[in-house]
Design an enzyme around this catalytic site. Structure first.
Site, short mmCIF file in Angstrom:
data_model
loop_
_atom_site.label_atom_id
_atom_site.label_comp_id
_atom_site.label_asym_id
_atom_site.label_seq_id
_atom_site.Cartn_x
_atom_site.Cartn_y
_atom_site.Cartn_z
N ASP A 65 0.85 -1.18 0.00
CA ASP A 65 0.00 0.00 0.00
C ASP A 65 0.89 1.24 0.00
OD1 ASP A 65 0.87 -0.19 2.62
OD2 ASP A 65 -1.11 -0.06 3.53
N TYR A 67 2.93 4.76 0.84
CA TYR A 67 3.58 5.31 2.04
C TYR A 67 2.56 6.15 2.80
CZ TYR A 67 8.05 4.06 -0.18
OH TYR A 67 9.10 3.38 -0.76
N PHE A 78 6.71 2.00 -4.09
CA PHE A 78 8.10 2.19 -3.66
C PHE A 78 8.67 3.58 -3.97
CE2 PHE A 78 7.80 -2.47 -4.06
CZ PHE A 78 8.22 -2.85 -2.80
N HIS A 187 11.03 -9.25 1.02
CA HIS A 187 10.79 -7.81 0.88
C HIS A 187 12.08 -7.03 1.14
CE1 HIS A 187 8.98 -3.85 1.60
NE2 HIS A 187 7.93 -4.31 0.94
#
Length: 220
Positions: A65, A67, A78, A187
């Protein structure tokens, strides 16, 4: 809710926009922007689909989702605007990129250049409440973005799907791996990057696959 996006995406997703879940989602998200601080800015919710038209998609980089800090989210997974400090996960992405392809570390976290080359920077959930990660999960966004992943899988060939972390890897079932390349890794967050994200070489592997299938490599 603003649904500004490339006309090709609008045509591909026209049926999705009329489904009851999306109508409810749109109404709910519209209220969120009135009642609470919500990111990204409403006009940027679908920015990934404006910068990366359906016909140009050659890579999908899936995030969870947006920031949740002020000024960070810009509608691309990202990615953060030039004015923002690099988030830890993106800093680790840049470290792996340097190790893999000898790309010098950057100070800018804006990944618009990737999007314009055909990298769909897709979050599974496209909005979030300020300072509350995961707060808009379960509203219906996942149904929408799952449909997008499946449409790319069904209607395109030789797309690279970068699935980093367990959440993204759960989407693997939506992808036809006979037609596409799926690359998985932990991740890139500081909590897991050292368990296999560093050294995954996904950037060079992506470009090798694209070249082998007659597509332009990404200038990471």
């Amino acid at each position: 809710m603003h649904t500004k996006m490339d006309v090709g995406w609008r045509e591909k997703l026209a049926a999705e926009f009329t489904k009851p879940y999306f109508v409810t989602l749109s109404e709910t998200v519209q209220r969120k922007y009135v009642d609470e601080s919500t990111y990204p800015d409403e006009q940027h919710i679908f920015k990934a689909f404006s910068l990366c038209p359906f016909d140009t998609v050659s890579v999908v980089l899936l995030g969870q989702d947006p920031y949740h800090g002020e000024g960070q989210a810009q509608g691309l997974s990202f990615s953060v605007p030039d004015t923002q400090k690099l988030p830890p996960s993106l800093r680790n992405i840049y470290k792996e990129l340097e190790s893999d392809l000898r790309v010098s570390p950057r100070t800018s976290g804006d990944l618009t250049g990737w999007a314009k080359q055909g990298v769909l920077l897709l979050n599974a959930t496209l909005t979030v409440q300020a300072n509350s990660p995961g707060s808009h999960q379960g509203l219906g966004w996942e149904t929408f973005t799952d449909a997008i992943i499946k449409k790319i899988s069904d209607e395109k060939t030789h797309v690279v799907f970068l699935l980093w972390g367990k959440y993204a890897q759960a989407k693997r079932i939506l992808i036809d791996e006979k037609k596409h390349l799926v690359l998985t890794a932990p991740h890139p967050s500081p909590f897991s990057a050292y368990t296999g994200f560093f050294g995954c070489q996904h950037f060079s592997l992506t470009n090798e696959y694209l070249l082998a299938n007659g597509k332009r490599p990404i200038v990471w």
